[in-house]
Design a protein around this motif. Structure first.
Motif, mmCIF file in Angstrom:
data_model
loop_
_atom_site.group_PDB
_atom_site.id
_atom_site.type_symbol
_atom_site.label_atom_id
_atom_site.label_comp_id
_atom_site.label_asym_id
_atom_site.label_seq_id
_atom_site.Cartn_x
_atom_site.Cartn_y
_atom_site.Cartn_z
ATOM 1 N N SER A 180 0.803 -1.233 0.000
ATOM 2 C CA SER A 180 0.000 0.000 0.000
ATOM 3 C C SER A 180 0.832 1.278 0.000
ATOM 4 N N GLN A 340 -12.148 1.386 7.618
ATOM 5 C CA GLN A 340 -10.718 1.151 7.821
ATOM 6 C C GLN A 340 -9.996 2.471 7.957
ATOM 7 N N GLU A 341 -9.053 2.471 8.865
ATOM 8 C CA GLU A 341 -8.156 3.626 8.959
ATOM 9 C C GLU A 341 -7.194 3.497 7.792
ATOM 10 N N SER A 343 -4.245 3.835 5.393
ATOM 11 C CA SER A 343 -2.851 4.271 5.393
ATOM 12 C C SER A 343 -2.472 4.782 4.015
ATOM 13 N N LEU A 344 -3.467 4.883 3.163
ATOM 14 C CA LEU A 344 -3.182 5.226 1.773
ATOM 15 C C LEU A 344 -3.127 6.729 1.535
#
Lengths: 348, 345
Positions: A180, A340-341, A343-344
Motif C-alpha cells: 500500500s 478502515q483507517e 494508510s493510503l
C-alpha cells in the motif's frame, strides 16, 4: 462548521481525479458520476470589471480557441497541479454542485482528491484549499499512482511489487507499489498535452501550417500511435497556412504522428527505465514476473504498451477503462473510508 | 470490507449472454496459435512471458496465474499477437471467472489484530482513563490531607516539638548512663578469661594442664605472649590502665550532668532587630521595646504571657529549651498570641 456537518449528511462522499485534461468524480455508492474536461470559460464584463463563469466542462472545452474577446476559455490545471487557484475553485464548486443536483441544500461532501506524486507541498496545499473553498467538508489527498493501481485492480496491499504507469494529461507517473505504499515513483511533466504540442510543432515545421490544440488532440485520438503498426491510418486536417495566411487542408498519416511523438515518448520510456533501475531487486523480479500496468488517458495512444514492452522486455498491458482508473481507485478507498483507517492517504 | 469494481466491460458481459458454443479462452487461443503454426516458445518470447504462463493461459488454469487484471492483460496481448479480436476471448474469460472481490488492506489492518490502529487507540483510551482516575484520586487525598493538616496544625507542631524534646532528653540520659559506667566493668578491652588465665598460672603453675582443653589453649597463647611477667605486675598494670582510662570518660559525663534548664523557662533570642511587647497574666509589662540582634531575654512574670512580636522571623522563642514555632503564629511578620509555658511541660 455545524452547518457544514448538517449539510454533509445530505452530501455524498466524492473521489475526485482533478486532472489536467479531465476531471472525473466518483460518488460513493454511485460510481463515476462526472467526466468532464477541466476547462472553464470566463466572461470579462469590462476592462477591470467583474468576471463571470460562462461555461464549465464539455461546453467550455468546445469554446477553447473559439472565444470572442471578452470570453476566455481557461484550463486551470497545468502539469497535474493548479495553475489558476480561483478558477479551479469555481470549477470544483460547479462540479460538486452538478453531482448533487437533486439536493436543495448546498452540498458539503467529504472529498478525496488525487495528486501527482511529484507535486510539491505548496501545490498539494493549494489543491486541498481549493477543494475546501469549493465546499468540501473534509479533504483527503491520495497519490495518483496508488489510486490508479487500485482502480486497475492491482492488489496493492500485498508484499509484492507492482508497477503502474499513469499517463495523464499533464504528467506521467511511474511508480513501484508494495504494501500500500510507493517504493519508488517518478513523475515527468509529459502527458497528453505534450503529445498535442509535439503534433502542433511537427505540423508547423513540416507543413508550414498552424493547427489548434483541439485539432491536434483529434489527430492524436484518431491516428496517433507510439509503435509502428501494420496498418497506416490517414486523416484530413485543416489549418492556417503560415506562408499564405489562409486556411489550408492537408492529409497526415500515422507514421508522421509516430515521428512527431518520438521525443515525448522517449522521455516517458526513459522515466520507466529509470524506475526499473531504481527498483529494489526483489520488487523488480515481481514486476518482471507479472508485468507493468498502464493507466490514464495517454495509454490509449495506439501501441504505447507495445513500445514499453519492447523497450523494457517486460509484459506490459493497458488496464481496463484506463481513463477512469484513478477516479475508480479513489472510489474504492472512499468506500472503505469509515471501516478502515486508511494508510493510503498522502500527507500534505 | 471488500467490493468489486464495476467497469463498463463488466456491464456488457452481464447484459449480453454469450452463445453456448463459445470455447474457453485458453482453447480458443490455442486453436488460433496452432492454426498459425506458432509454437509456445515463440509466443512466450513475443509476449515476454514465461513458458509456463502461456501454458497456463492455454490450459485455462487461472489459479496458477496472478490477479485477474494481469490475466486480462495477457489474454488481450495474446489475442492481439494472433491477430484476433480480444473482446470475445475476454468475455469468455469473465464468464469463467466472475470479477473477484477486491480487498484493499486486509493484511495490514485485520479487525482482530492486536497491533491494529483501532485496538491500539482503545488501549491508549483505557490507559488515559486509568491515568485520569489515579490523578483525581491523588488530588483528592492530597486536598483532604492538607485540610486535616491545617485543622490540626497547632496540635501537630506542638506534639512534634514535644517528641523532639523528649528524644533529646532521652539521648542525654543515655549519654549520662554510658558516661558513668559501673566500676566493676573493665574499660580496657582485655578479655576477662585471658586475665583469669594469666592469673591462674602465676598462682598455681603446676595446675596448667588441669582445665578444659579450650581454656588451656587460650591460656597457652596468653602465656606465650607474657611468659616472664609475674602476676603481681600484671595486676598493677591493669589497675594503672584502669585509672588512666577512667578520667577522660568521666569528663563528658560531668558536662552533661550540668543542671538542665527549667522546663517552663521562656527565652526570647533575637537574630535581628525586632520590637517586642510581652505582658504577664496580670497585665504587667514583662518586656517592651526594641531588641537588637544577639539579645537574649528570659521572661519572668506570671504566665500566661501575651506576646506581640514585630519581627517574628528574627526572633526565636524557646520554652524550657524547646523551640517554639513563631512563624505559625505570625501574620505577615507580626506574631500576636497568648502562651502558657505550663501547657508545654
Amino acid at each position: 462548521m455545524l452547518f457544514r456537518n448538517i449539510r454533509g449528511m445530505f452530501s455524498n462522499d466524492l473521489s475526485i481525479d482533478l486532472g489536467t485534461a479531465n476531471t472525473l468524480i466518483y460518488a460513493r455508492g454511485r460510481g463515476i458520476v462526472l467526466n468532464e474536461p477541466s476547462v472553464v470559460a470566463i466572461r470579462h464584463e469590462r476592462q477591470g470589471g467583474t468576471k463571470t463563469v460562462v461555461a464549465v466542462g464539455e461546453e467550455a472545452k468546445q469554446m477553447l480557441g473559439r472565444t470572442p474577446q471578452n470570453v476566455t476559455a481557461i484550463r486551470p490545471m497545468k502539469d497535474g497541479v493548479i495553475a489558476d487557484f480561483t478558477v479551479t475553485e469555481k470549477m470544483l464548486q460547479y462540479f460538486i454542485h452538478k453531482v448533487h443536483e437533486t439536493s436543495f441544500l448546498r452540498p458539503s461532501p467529504r472529498v478525496l482528491i488525487c495528486v501527482p506524486c511529484g507535486s510539491t507541498q505548496v501545490e498539494r496545499r493549494a489543491i486541498k484549499e481549493s477543494a475546501a473553498g469549493a465546499g468540501a467538508r473534509e479533504v483527503y489527498l491520495i497519490e495518483e499512482p496508488i489510486s490508479a493501481a487500485i482502480g486497475a485492480g492491482l492488489a496493492v496491499h500485498e508484499p509484492r511489487g507492482c508497477m503502474v504507469i499513469d499517463i495523464g494529461g499533464g504528467t506521467s507517473e511511474v511508480a513501484i507499489i508494495s504494501l500500500s505504499g510507493i517504493v519508488y515513483a517518478e513523475s515527468v511533466r509529459i502527458g497528453g498535452d505534450t503529445f498535442d504540442d509535439a503534433i502542433i510543432n511537427y505540423v508547423r515545421r513540416n507543413y508550414g501550417t498552424q493547427i489548434g490544440e483541439a485539432t491536434a488532440e483529434r489527430i492524436k485520438h484518431n491516428i496517433g500511435s507510439a509503435f509502428p503498426g501494420n496498418e497506416v491510418l490517414e486523416i484530413d486536417v485543416k489549418g492556417r497556412s503560415l506562408a499564405e495566411g489562409v486556411p489550408r487542408s492537408f492529409t497526415l498519416n500515422s507514421n508522421e504522428i509516430l515521428e512527431a511523438l518520438q521525443e515525448p515518448l522517449s522521455m516517458v520510456v526513459q522515466a520507466v527505465k529509470m524506475a526499473l533501475e531504481k527498483t529494489p531487486p526483489e520488487l523488480g523480479a515481481d514486476v518482471a514476473e507479472r508485468g507493468i500496468v498502464l493507466t490514464g488517458g495517454g495509454s490509449l495512444l495506439r501501441g504505447f504498451d507495445r513500445l514499453i514492452e519492447e523497450e523494457t522486455g517486460l509484459p506490459v498491458f493497458v488496464a481496463e477503462d484506463p481513463l477512469t482508473c484513478v477516479a475508480r481507485g479513489g472510489g474504492v478507498v472512499l468506500e472503505m473510508f469509515d471501516t478502515q483507517e486508511s494508510s493510503l492517504f498522502a500527507t500534505e | 470490507m471488500s467490493l468489486s469494481i464495476h467497469t463498463p466491460a463488466d456491464a456488457d458481459a452481464d447484459a449480453a449472454p454469450a452463445p453456448e458454443s463459445l470455447p474457453s479462452p485458453g482453447s480458443h487461443l490455442r486453436a488460433l496459435r496452432e492454426a498459425r503454426k506458432l509454437d509456445i516458445e515463440r509466443v512466450a518470447a513475443q509476449l515476454h512471458l514465461q513458458h509456463a504462463v502461456v501454458e497456463a493461459i492455454e490450459g485455462d488454469q487461472y489459479d496458477a496465474l496472478p490477479a485477474p487484471v494481469f490475466v486480462v492483460g495477457y489474454l488481450k496481448n495474446y489475442a492481439r499477437l494472433l491477430g484476433a479480436d480480444p473482446t470475445p476471448i475476454l468475455d469468455a474469460y469473465r464468464r469463467l471467472s466472475p470479477p473477484r472481490e477486491l480487498t484493499l488492506t486486509p493484511a495490514l489492518t485485520p479487525p482482530d489484530m492486536p497491533h491494529s490502529f483501532g485496538s491500539s487507540g482503545r488501549w491508549i483510551w483505557l490507559f488515559g482513563v486509568v491515568l485520569l482516575g489515579v490523578i483525581i484520586g491523588a488530588a483528592t487525598l492530597w486536598i483532604r490531607a492538607q485540610t486535616a493538616a491545617e485543622q490540626a496544625s497547632d496540635v501537630l507542631s506542638l506534639s512534634t516539638q514535644t517528641d523532639a524534646a523528649a528524644n533529646t532528653a532521652a539521648a542525654s540520659e543515655t549519654e549520662t548512663v554510658q558516661a558513668a559506667p559501673p566500676e566493676s566493668i573493665p574499660l580496657r578491652n582485655t578479655p576477662a578469661p585471658a586475665t583469669a588465665a594469666t592469673e591462674t598460672p602465676a598462682l598455681t603453675p603446676t595446675a596448667a594442664a588441669v582445665p578444659a582443653p579450650v581454656e588451656t589453649l587460650v591460656a597457652a597463647t596468653t602465656l606465650a605472649k607474657v611468659p616472664s611477667q609475674p602476676a603481681a605486675l600484671v595486676d598493677e598494670e591493669r589497675d594503672a590502665d584502669q585509672e588512666d582510662a577512667d578520667p577522660p570518660d568521666k569528663k563528658p559525663a560531668a558536662e552533661t550532668a550540668a543542671p538542665p534548664p527549667t522546663s517552663t523557662e521562656v527565652v526570647l533570642e533575637f537574630v535581628g532587630t525586632s520590637w517586642v511587647d510581652v505582658r504577664a497574666a496580670n497585665g504587667r509589662v514583662v518586656l517592651n521595646g526594641e531588641m537588637r540582634s544577639g539579645d537574649r531575654r528570659v521572661l519572668e512574670g506570671e504566665p500566661p504571657y501575651k506576646f506581640v512580636i514585630g519581627n517574628a522571623a528574627a526572633t526565636q522563642l524557646t520554652i524550657g529549651g524547646r523551640p517554639f514555632d513563631l512563624k505559625r503564629r505570625a501574620q505577615g511578620n507580626v506574631a500576636r498570641f497568648a502562651l502558657d509555658p505550663k501547657s508545654f511541660e
